[in-house]
Design a protein around this motif. Structure first.
Motif, short mmCIF file in Angstrom:
data_model
loop_
_atom_site.label_atom_id
_atom_site.label_comp_id
_atom_site.label_asym_id
_atom_site.label_seq_id
_atom_site.Cartn_x
_atom_site.Cartn_y
_atom_site.Cartn_z
N LEU A 35 7.77 -3.78 -4.16
CA LEU A 35 6.51 -3.47 -3.48
C LEU A 35 6.11 -4.60 -2.53
O LEU A 35 5.63 -4.35 -1.43
CB LEU A 35 5.41 -3.21 -4.50
CG LEU A 35 5.57 -1.93 -5.32
CD1 LEU A 35 4.56 -1.89 -6.46
CD2 LEU A 35 5.43 -0.70 -4.42
N TRP A 38 9.62 -4.80 0.19
CA TRP A 38 10.07 -3.62 0.91
C TRP A 38 8.93 -2.92 1.64
O TRP A 38 9.11 -2.46 2.78
CB TRP A 38 10.78 -2.65 -0.04
CG TRP A 38 11.06 -1.30 0.55
CD1 TRP A 38 10.67 -0.11 0.06
CD2 TRP A 38 11.81 -1.00 1.73
NE1 TRP A 38 11.11 0.91 0.85
CE2 TRP A 38 11.81 0.39 1.89
CE3 TRP A 38 12.45 -1.77 2.69
CZ2 TRP A 38 12.45 1.02 2.95
CZ3 TRP A 38 13.10 -1.13 3.75
CH2 TRP A 38 13.09 0.24 3.86
N LEU A 39 7.75 -2.83 1.05
CA LEU A 39 6.65 -2.11 1.71
C LEU A 39 6.27 -2.72 3.07
O LEU A 39 6.04 -1.96 4.01
CB LEU A 39 5.43 -2.02 0.80
CG LEU A 39 5.55 -1.02 -0.33
CD1 LEU A 39 4.24 -0.92 -1.09
CD2 LEU A 39 5.99 0.34 0.14
N THR A 43 6.49 -0.31 6.36
CA THR A 43 5.23 0.04 7.04
C THR A 43 5.04 -0.71 8.35
O THR A 43 4.01 -0.58 8.99
CB THR A 43 4.02 -0.21 6.11
OG1 THR A 43 4.02 -1.58 5.71
CG2 THR A 43 4.07 0.69 4.88
N THR A 106 14.00 5.58 -0.20
CA THR A 106 12.61 5.78 0.23
C THR A 106 12.46 5.90 1.74
O THR A 106 11.41 6.28 2.22
CB THR A 106 11.71 4.63 -0.27
OG1 THR A 106 12.18 3.39 0.26
CG2 THR A 106 11.67 4.58 -1.79
N ASP A 111 5.13 8.51 2.14
CA ASP A 111 4.36 7.50 1.41
C ASP A 111 5.36 6.59 0.70
O ASP A 111 5.83 6.90 -0.40
CB ASP A 111 3.42 8.17 0.41
CG ASP A 111 2.50 7.18 -0.31
OD1 ASP A 111 2.81 5.97 -0.32
OD2 ASP A 111 1.50 7.64 -0.87
N HIS A 112 5.68 5.45 1.33
CA HIS A 112 6.68 4.55 0.78
C HIS A 112 6.28 3.98 -0.57
O HIS A 112 7.10 3.86 -1.47
CB HIS A 112 6.97 3.42 1.77
CG HIS A 112 7.66 3.90 3.00
ND1 HIS A 112 6.98 4.13 4.17
CD2 HIS A 112 8.94 4.20 3.24
CE1 HIS A 112 7.83 4.56 5.07
NE2 HIS A 112 9.03 4.62 4.54
N ARG A 113 5.02 3.63 -0.71
CA ARG A 113 4.55 3.08 -1.98
C ARG A 113 4.76 4.09 -3.11
O ARG A 113 5.28 3.76 -4.17
CB ARG A 113 3.09 2.65 -1.91
CG ARG A 113 2.54 2.19 -3.28
CD ARG A 113 1.11 1.71 -3.20
NE ARG A 113 1.03 0.37 -2.67
CZ ARG A 113 1.27 -0.74 -3.37
NH1 ARG A 113 1.63 -0.66 -4.63
NH2 ARG A 113 1.16 -1.92 -2.81
N VAL A 116 8.45 4.33 -4.00
CA VAL A 116 8.91 3.18 -4.79
C VAL A 116 8.39 3.30 -6.22
O VAL A 116 9.15 3.11 -7.18
CB VAL A 116 8.45 1.85 -4.15
CG1 VAL A 116 8.69 0.67 -5.09
CG2 VAL A 116 9.17 1.61 -2.82
#
Length: 143
Positions: A35, A38-39, A43, A106, A111-113, A116
């Motif tokens: 998180l 990668w986020l 983003t 992902t 919504d990537h979060r 994950v």
């Protein structure tokens, strides 16, 4: 070059396992690391452009995957050391590989979060069949 963010990746991955608080599980430490690391990439305002480039260029897509998954041995060794087992432990190798596939799994998700989190929930709670959001038509049984 488009792959300039890889410099400290292996050290950060292994540190996520080796330097986590004693009360935190390996999976939770890797979730936190994913998180945190990668986020921001997923983003970034230029990520969609980069992602399209990867999707449209098979050689770059394969290179990106190799760049990321080449850390599997080091991450697996850190996990095995933490568990007190041999570096060739299959469960440790599988966990490392799965975690390193998260960017590929992902990518392209809205919504990537959430993606994950869903993947780490799978690791934490095991696989459960997905529930369809709406009833699906059943095909008639063959006669």
């Amino acid at each position: 070059m488009v792959f300039d963010q890889d410099e400290n990746l292996e050290a950060e991955l292994t540190a996520a396992v080796r330097q986590r608080p004693a009360s935190q599980s390996v999976v939770d430490a890797l979730r936190e690391h994913a998180l945190k690391s990668w986020l921001p990439v997923a983003t970034h305002p230029r990520w969609p452009e980069f992602s399209r480039l990867l999707d449209s260029t098979p050689v770059l897509r394969e290179y990106a995957k190799r760049m990321w998954t080449r850390h599997a041995d080091a991450l697996s060794a850190a996990i095995a050391d933490d568990a007190g087992v041999s570096h060739d432990n299959l469960a440790c190798q599988a966990l490392a590989r799965f975690v390193l596939e998260i960017p590929a799994l992902t990518r392209g998700r809205p919504d990537h979060r959430a993606a994950v989190e869903e993947l780490f929930d799978l690791l934490t709670h095991g696989w459960r069949p997905p529930t369809p959001s709406e009833p699906q038509a059943r095909l008639p049984a063959p006669q």
